[in-house]
Design a protein around this motif. Structure first.
Motif, PDB file in Angstrom:
ATOM      1  N   SER B  21       0.839  -1.202   0.000  1.00 54.99           N
ATOM      2  CA  SER B  21       0.000   0.000   0.000  1.00 54.99           C
ATOM      3  C   SER B  21       0.873   1.251   0.000  1.00 54.99           C
ATOM      4  CB  SER B  21      -0.899  -0.002   1.240  1.00 54.99           C
ATOM      5  OG  SER B  21      -0.125   0.131   2.413  1.00 54.99           O
ATOM      6  N   LYS B  22       0.284   2.373  -0.462  1.00 52.82           N
ATOM      7  CA  LYS B  22       0.990   3.660  -0.487  1.00 52.82           C
ATOM      8  C   LYS B  22       1.543   3.975   0.900  1.00 52.82           C
ATOM      9  CE  LYS B  22      -1.414   6.621  -3.810  1.00 52.82           C
ATOM     10  NZ  LYS B  22      -2.284   7.787  -3.911  1.00 52.82           N
ATOM     11  N   LYS B  23       0.706   3.746   1.896  1.00 54.32           N
ATOM     12  CA  LYS B  23       1.054   4.080   3.266  1.00 54.32           C
ATOM     13  C   LYS B  23       2.143   3.146   3.802  1.00 54.32           C
ATOM     14  CE  LYS B  23      -1.327   4.804   7.597  1.00 54.32           C
ATOM     15  NZ  LYS B  23      -2.354   4.145   8.378  1.00 54.32           N
ATOM     16  N   SER B  25       1.905   0.629   5.806  1.00 55.60           N
ATOM     17  CA  SER B  25       1.722   0.037   7.136  1.00 55.60           C
ATOM     18  C   SER B  25       0.240  -0.087   7.457  1.00 55.60           C
ATOM     19  CB  SER B  25       2.393   0.904   8.193  1.00 55.60           C
ATOM     20  OG  SER B  25       1.759   2.165   8.231  1.00 55.60           O
ATOM     21  N   VAL B  26      -0.039  -0.900   8.475  1.00 57.33           N
ATOM     22  CA  VAL B  26      -1.428  -1.105   8.912  1.00 57.33           C
ATOM     23  C   VAL B  26      -1.909   0.172   9.613  1.00 57.33           C
ATOM     24  CG1 VAL B  26      -2.848  -2.432  10.539  1.00 57.33           C
ATOM     25  CG2 VAL B  26      -1.146  -3.606   9.136  1.00 57.33           C
TER      26      VAL B  26
END
Lengths: 251, 251
Positions: B21-23, B25-26
């Motif tokens: 994902s772009k982020k 992290s969860v």
């Protein structure tokens, strides 16, 4: 009682029951599909809606949990007109929300394999939020669900917060979604026919209808999709990314 | 390879993979829940999002199927402010849509029974569109999904169609949904802990966390629900009727 016998008994009981919906009958656009499913020994439908545009008036309690005071101002299973929305808004007394709700179908299945076949048909037709529920007593339900929606607040305490121009644009948007929804229903029906004819359900009564040749291919690759996602995701993302399906001719 | 061994291998591979994902992290609000699930031998998460408010700018192709030119103007996993929306709207070049997207979680499960336990937890916590997918090769995924959403067009070809007052009301509505979403995540976590401690997964490593006592009861009866529905429905209706849950103390 044999498992097959128990299922048949269940099916008979369910299909004999009165339709408890306000409308009291299956929506026109999915009549044929519902009939096709119920013709198969191993399936029966327990609920359905072909898709609708609905305006809901919520009064009194503003909390999301309590929704006792909620009435319908307008509903259609077909395309709608701005005038329908303007007319309905005249009866707004609380917070009115306009929604487009896509095709939804619940099918009870004899075996898990039967549910898997239907689930594959649903996913390949673009209904990506479809899933299977297995109850404690072995009741298997396949739910056809789309990620397609629209949910737009229009009034607050009866006061309209949007312009005529906005409503016209909104109706256009809702109608585009309704048309795409109908295309997906058509795909679902074709793919279902194909799956049944393929012999996946060879032990069921064969359908006399012809399945158009079709193969649907997801155009966007997983890699591309995950690049777009800002959430932790290695499998599936939120509903902003509808699967992209293309109709190819199957020679 | 033994089935259990194959699953463990699968799990190790999946958890070792980089977060695409772009982020990267969860999301903070579900870290603990994701960790709890991954601590269990028979589960591992494959994707998650705690819930978000997102503004998408769609340009060029107006068709719903093609969405290649779609960029994010704003995203938050927390409450948002009207100013966030006003600022993002300055960059609108196409059709901007504001969405609230609730908690979503995909969990791969070892056996169907394991998926059923998680599915029960999800339904009892208010995530009514949750369901199980069984792949052809036996891959079992449980998806936690809510019926809760908001999807509101704001601009057409870069031109804003709504007023400041409307955006302020919309942000209030989105934040109310975000808060309810967070309450449901908390419920989900508590119910999950309880289900795991109950011995449903007795063969897994026991969690050291304490489950608060809770029982959730659907307040509205099926009979009442079906009376409201205008679609053919004897089982479940559209997403306009969220299940009504009450927190009771479990003595």
């Amino acid at each position: 009682m044999e498992k097959q016998e128990a299922f048949s008994h269940w099916k008979q009981q369910s299909l004999r029951k009165a339709d408890v919906s306000k409308k009291g009958s299956v929506d026109e656009d999915i009549e044929e599909t519902v009939r096709l499913i119920n013709q198969q020994e191993r399936y029966f439908t327990t609920s359905s809606c072909s898709g609708r545009v609905i305006m809901i008036n919520e009064t009194l309690d503003s909390s999301i949990i309590q929704k006792q005071n909620c009435s319908w101002l307008f509903v259609t299973h077909q395309l709608c007109k701005p005038d329908d929305v303007f007319a309905a808004l005249k009866n707004a007394t609380g917070d009115v929300v306009l929604k487009f709700e896509p095709f939804v179908l619940h099918v009870q299945c004899h075996k898990l394999e039967d549910a898997q076949i239907l689930h594959g048909v649903a996913i390949n037709s673009g209904f990506r939020n479809s899933g299977i529920t297995v109850g404690k007593k072995g009741k298997i339900i396949m739910a056809v669900r789309s990620t397609h929606g629209l949910e737009v607040p229009l009034t607050q305490n009866g006061k309209c917060l949007v312009s005529q121009e906005y409503i016209e644009f909104l109706v256009q948007t809702a109608n585009r979604k309704m048309e795409e929804n109908k295309r997906r229903i058509t795909r679902f029906h074709s793919c279902l026919l194909k799956a049944l004819q393929k012999g996946d359900c060879a032990h069921d009564a064969p359908s006399k209808e012809q399945a158009p040749s079709c193969v649907y291919v997801r155009r966007r690759k997983r890699k591309d999709r995950s690049r777009k996602s800002n959430c932790s995701s290695s499998e599936e993302e939120h509903s902003d990314s509808e699967p992209e399906l293309t109709l190819l001719n199957d020679p």
